[in-house]
Enzyme design. Structure first.
Site, PDB file in Angstrom:
ATOM      1  N   ASN A  68      87.868 -18.103 -91.448  1.00  0.00           N
ATOM      2  CA  ASN A  68      88.851 -18.830 -90.628  1.00  0.00           C
ATOM      3  C   ASN A  68      89.304 -18.046 -89.403  1.00  0.00           C
ATOM      4  OD1 ASN A  68      90.294 -17.099 -92.385  1.00  0.00           O
ATOM      5  ND2 ASN A  68      92.139 -18.316 -92.134  1.00  0.00           N
TER       6      ASN A  68
ATOM      7  N   ASP B 110      82.046 -13.775 -94.117  1.00  0.00           N
ATOM      8  CA  ASP B 110      81.586 -15.047 -94.660  1.00  0.00           C
ATOM      9  C   ASP B 110      80.246 -15.422 -94.024  1.00  0.00           C
ATOM     10  OD1 ASP B 110      82.866 -17.504 -96.272  1.00  0.00           O
ATOM     11  OD2 ASP B 110      81.589 -18.252 -94.658  1.00  0.00           O
TER      12      ASP B 110
ATOM     13  N   GLU C 106      94.483 -10.396 -99.852  1.00  0.00           N
ATOM     14  CA  GLU C 106      95.244 -11.263 -98.934  1.00  0.00           C
ATOM     15  C   GLU C 106      94.772 -12.679 -99.210  1.00  0.00           C
ATOM     16  OE1 GLU C 106      97.503 -10.012 -97.067  1.00  0.00           O
ATOM     17  OE2 GLU C 106      96.992  -7.886 -97.067  1.00  0.00           O
TER      18      GLU C 106
ATOM     19  N   CYS D  85      95.945 -18.981 -93.100  1.00  0.00           N
ATOM     20  CA  CYS D  85      96.626 -18.705 -94.373  1.00  0.00           C
ATOM     21  C   CYS D  85      98.133 -18.778 -94.233  1.00  0.00           C
ATOM     22  CB  CYS D  85      96.202 -17.348 -94.898  1.00  0.00           C
ATOM     23  SG  CYS D  85      96.492 -16.018 -93.728  1.00  0.00           S
TER      24      CYS D  85
HETATM   25  P1  NAD Z   1      86.730 -17.585-100.352  1.00  0.00           P
HETATM   26  O1  NAD Z   1      87.505 -16.832-101.340  1.00  0.00           O
HETATM   27  O2  NAD Z   1      85.846 -18.663-100.821  1.00  0.00           O
HETATM   28  O3  NAD Z   1      85.770 -16.612 -99.499  1.00  0.00           O
HETATM   29  C1  NAD Z   1      86.274 -15.489 -98.816  1.00  0.00           C
HETATM   30  C2  NAD Z   1      85.201 -14.407 -98.777  1.00  0.00           C
HETATM   31  O4  NAD Z   1      84.904 -14.017-100.111  1.00  0.00           O
HETATM   32  C3  NAD Z   1      83.872 -14.864 -98.175  1.00  0.00           C
HETATM   33  O5  NAD Z   1      83.301 -13.800 -97.451  1.00  0.00           O
HETATM   34  C4  NAD Z   1      83.038 -15.163 -99.392  1.00  0.00           C
HETATM   35  O6  NAD Z   1      81.659 -15.047 -99.151  1.00  0.00           O
HETATM   36  C5  NAD Z   1      83.509 -14.090-100.343  1.00  0.00           C
HETATM   37  N1  NAD Z   1      83.309 -14.393-101.757  1.00  0.00           N
HETATM   38  C6  NAD Z   1      83.320 -15.592-102.358  1.00  0.00           C
HETATM   39  N2  NAD Z   1      83.096 -15.439-103.678  1.00  0.00           N
HETATM   40  C7  NAD Z   1      82.956 -14.121-103.914  1.00  0.00           C
HETATM   41  C8  NAD Z   1      82.738 -13.329-105.068  1.00  0.00           C
HETATM   42  N3  NAD Z   1      82.609 -13.873-106.285  1.00  0.00           N
HETATM   43  N4  NAD Z   1      82.662 -11.993-104.929  1.00  0.00           N
HETATM   44  C9  NAD Z   1      82.810 -11.425-103.738  1.00  0.00           C
HETATM   45  N5  NAD Z   1      83.019 -12.111-102.594  1.00  0.00           N
HETATM   46  C10 NAD Z   1      83.097 -13.449-102.688  1.00  0.00           C
HETATM   47  O7  NAD Z   1      87.780 -18.112 -99.298  1.00  0.00           O
HETATM   48  P2  NAD Z   1      87.573 -19.195 -98.164  1.00  0.00           P
HETATM   49  O8  NAD Z   1      87.760 -20.532 -98.763  1.00  0.00           O
HETATM   50  O9  NAD Z   1      86.339 -18.933 -97.427  1.00  0.00           O
HETATM   51  O10 NAD Z   1      88.815 -18.833 -97.214  1.00  0.00           O
HETATM   52  C11 NAD Z   1      89.960 -19.572 -97.187  1.00  0.00           C
HETATM   53  C12 NAD Z   1      91.021 -18.966 -98.087  1.00  0.00           C
HETATM   54  O11 NAD Z   1      91.360 -17.679 -97.623  1.00  0.00           O
HETATM   55  C13 NAD Z   1      92.305 -19.763 -98.060  1.00  0.00           C
HETATM   56  O12 NAD Z   1      92.831 -19.863 -99.354  1.00  0.00           O
HETATM   57  C14 NAD Z   1      93.218 -18.927 -97.189  1.00  0.00           C
HETATM   58  O13 NAD Z   1      94.587 -19.130 -97.418  1.00  0.00           O
HETATM   59  C15 NAD Z   1      92.764 -17.548 -97.512  1.00  0.00           C
HETATM   60  N6  NAD Z   1      93.115 -16.613 -96.446  1.00  0.00           N
HETATM   61  C16 NAD Z   1      94.105 -15.693 -96.658  1.00  0.00           C
HETATM   62  C17 NAD Z   1      94.494 -14.833 -95.640  1.00  0.00           C
HETATM   63  C18 NAD Z   1      95.616 -13.833 -95.829  1.00  0.00           C
HETATM   64  O14 NAD Z   1      95.773 -12.965 -94.987  1.00  0.00           O
HETATM   65  N7  NAD Z   1      96.410 -13.931 -96.872  1.00  0.00           N
HETATM   66  C19 NAD Z   1      93.840 -14.896 -94.407  1.00  0.00           C
HETATM   67  C20 NAD Z   1      92.845 -15.831 -94.236  1.00  0.00           C
HETATM   68  C21 NAD Z   1      92.478 -16.682 -95.263  1.00  0.00           C
END
Ligand code: NAD
Length: 538
Positions: free
Chosen positions: A179, A204, A275, A309
């Site tokens: 994002n 990602d 996060e 987020c």
């Molecule tokens: P996601 O958890 O699906 O993916 C995030 C990252 O994790 C990607 O690079 C993905 O490839 C990796 N990933 C997925 N499964 C994994 C695993 N089993 N092991 C290791 N890595 C893995 O999240 P998303 O849907 O792509 O992103 C959106 C989410 O992120 C929303 O919930 C949003 O609120 C959150 N977010 C939080 C913050 C913050 O600072 N708190 C910032 C941005 C986004």
């Protein structure tokens, strides 16, 4: 509503006017793609096709790292980290400030790539660039102080000298989402480098090119080869070997994935920061400046098409100002310039993928089916882009509806009326998340008092999210299911260090000196302990 186009920057080639030529598509120069993708730590032939959400046209085929590639990347990182840990913090800071300048100098290139990969509005891409630059400047200027060896009062005054060192963890893994593909892939890792670590980053799959451009900028700024490497692939395939080899893991993404990652880190007893998601509330109090609150609500709910987020998905508005606020909020929402393009004129870009569009559509359809009212928006706009969804304001959302408590992560916000401030705070604190909150009031002091009752890691008064998040000296992160640990500020760099305490004993040893019995020593100690307490020593 516009679907603007503009002359392209250095990256793209070919027709660039999707509004007037529907067959036109965004494309990247093949040489440019080749130079970036050569940076992926991958040895095999497997690739992943990245398509732009602006028009669903292919952008690049990104080589994919195998588990063995990830392991080799960590070995290389470990080797180069040894020498890096011996460089002075001042030397690291000089390189980081060069990186800062390069980011600002090459901002058009970065913004264009971010827009092409993520579909966001250009102004949202610029915020990423600004955040990376601010992070670089903050840690370049403050790391020396954060990392300095600290003298602490020794066990015995004069006799015991004790110092606390901050040593690098070693190799830090950074897993980031799509994002905010530039700042979330880069900013956390900059602090890790300043603390003397190497970084292996896993962005990602949808936004790997942006992360590769960030790695190129670091190399151009003079950071050693292999100190920052990028591995590419699906999370579960590449994430597991990454967590299996690094010394600390910094994760940004969903709460569900965060829990899986926390378990994997626990298996190895390595630290992690998480996060995660949010369902962030905004409170508009009865003395709120209405126009300003309406502007903040638009920015809070629809920045980055709500794929943020810390964006606002729940608005609690005082009875006394509800009607006026809603009128201004809806009017401002309807005045937004919508479009899937890389132009500055666009206020809100597209969602990134079919999956996001499905989620947003499902949340709105579910709410409407159960009785919610759509005050504006509420529909996809395939005429603007394949995944485009209008900014949407809902009223009458109830707990049975999915969007009441579940993060939508899209341009959908629910309005709730409140009569009593304490009740509004209690409702804002409902649910499992605790990332960010916003309070609009004419009295900043009261806003700050109410902030202390809100269970969120950041609270912004008279601003949706920027005041706290944009202050690099302040820690940022989530309470409850929104996270673990903090980025930014002292916490943001100290998480990448091991503390080491070094005590030096002078003169008398600890224990009875020669000729003194244990009983006498215990009496002497008791007198000393009483005295130290009387002197107010810690
Ligand atoms: P996601 O958890 O699906 O993916 C995030 C990252 O994790 C990607 O690079 C993905 O490839 C990796 N990933 C997925 N499964 C994994 C695993 N089993 N092991 C290791 N890595 C893995 O999240 P998303 O849907 O792509 O992103 C959106 C989410 O992120 C929303 O919930 C949003 O609120 C959150 N977010 C939080 C913050 C913050 O600072 N708190 C910032 C941005 C986004």
């Amino acid at each position: 509503m516009t679907a603007a186009s503009s002359p392209r920057g250095p990256l793209t080639d070919g027709p660039r006017d999707p509004e007037h030529d529907p067959s036109a598509s965004y494309a990247l120069e093949p040489d440019y793609v080749a130079a970036l993708t050569a940076r992926v730590a991958a040895s095999g032939a497997q690739t992943h096709e990245v398509r732009s959400p602006l028009d669903d046209a292919p952008l690049a085929h990104v080589p994919q790292s195998s588990p063995a590639d990830v392991e080799r990347a960590i070995v290389r990182a470990r080797q180069v980290q040894q020498a890096w840990s011996r460089t002075s913090v001042a030397d690291r800071a000089r390189r980081l400030l060069r990186f800062h300048d390069l980011v600002l100098d090459r901002q058009d290139e970065i913004a264009e790539l971010v827009c092409l990969e993520s579909g966001k509005a250009r102004k949202d891409a610029f915020l990423e660039i600004a955040h990376v630059a601010m992070t670089a400047r903050y840690y370049a200027r403050t790391s020396e102080a954060h990392l300095a060896t600290r003298r602490v009062p020794g066990m015995f005054p004069v006799l015991t000298r004790t110092e606390v060192n901050r040593l690098p963890k070693g190799v830090v893994g950074v897993i980031s989402p799509w994002n905010y593909p530039f700042t979330l892939a880069m900013s956390d890792g900059l602090a890790a480098l300043m603390a003397g670590n190497a970084v292996v980053a896993k962005p990602d799959s949808q936004t790997t090119l942006t992360a590769l451009l960030g790695a190129e900028l670091l190399a151009d700024a003079g950071f050693p080869a292999d100190l920052w490497q990028v591995v590419a692939g699906q999370g579960s395939e590449v994430g597991t070997p990454l967590i299996g080899g690094v010394d600390y893991l910094c994760f940004t993404g969903s709460t569900a994935t965060g829990k899986v990652i926390a378990q994997q880190c626990a298996e190895r007893l390595i630290g992690c920061s998480l996060e995660l998601g949010g369902k962030n509330p905004m409170l508009v109090l009865r003395d709120a400046p209405i126009e300003r609150a309406a502007e903040g609500a638009v920015r809070g709910a629809f920045s980055n098409s709500g794929q943020l987020c810390i964006s606002m998905e729940r608005l609690y508005v005082a009875d006394q100002v509800y009607d006026r606020f809603v009128e201004r909020f809806v009017a401002r929402t309807q005045a937004m310039a919508l479009g899937a393009s890389t132009d500055w004129e666009v206020d809100m870009g597209t969602l990134i993928s079919a999956r996001q569009l499905e989620t947003v559509t499902a949340h709105v359809e579910d709410a409407v089916a159960k009785g919610a009212r759509v005050l504006t928006g509420g529909r996809a706009r395939p005429d603007l882009g394949p995944y485009y969804y209008e900014p949407t304001v809902l009223e009458g959302v109830t707990p049975e509806m999915t969007c009441f408590g579940t993060e939508t992560f899209g341009p959908v916000v629910s309005l709730y009326r409140f009569h009593d401030e304490a009740d509004a705070v209690a409702r804002a604190n409902q649910g499992d998340y605790g990332l960010n909150a916003s309070i609009y009031t004419g009295d900043g002091r009261r806003g700050r008092e109410i902030a202390r009752q809100v269970r969120c890691g950041t609270v912004n008064v008279n601003e949706p999210y920027g005041a706290a998040f944009g202050t690099l000296a302040a820690p940022m992160g989530g309470m409850r299911e929104s996270g673990l640990g903090r980025r930014q500020g002292a916490e943001g760099i100290l998480r990448y260090t091991e503390t080491q305490s070094v005590g030096t004993q002078r003169g008398l040893p600890i224990g009875p000196p020669a000729g003194m019995s244990e009983e006498t020593y215990a009496k002497v100690m008791t007198i000393s302990l009483r005295l130290l307490n009387k002197l107010g020593r810690a």
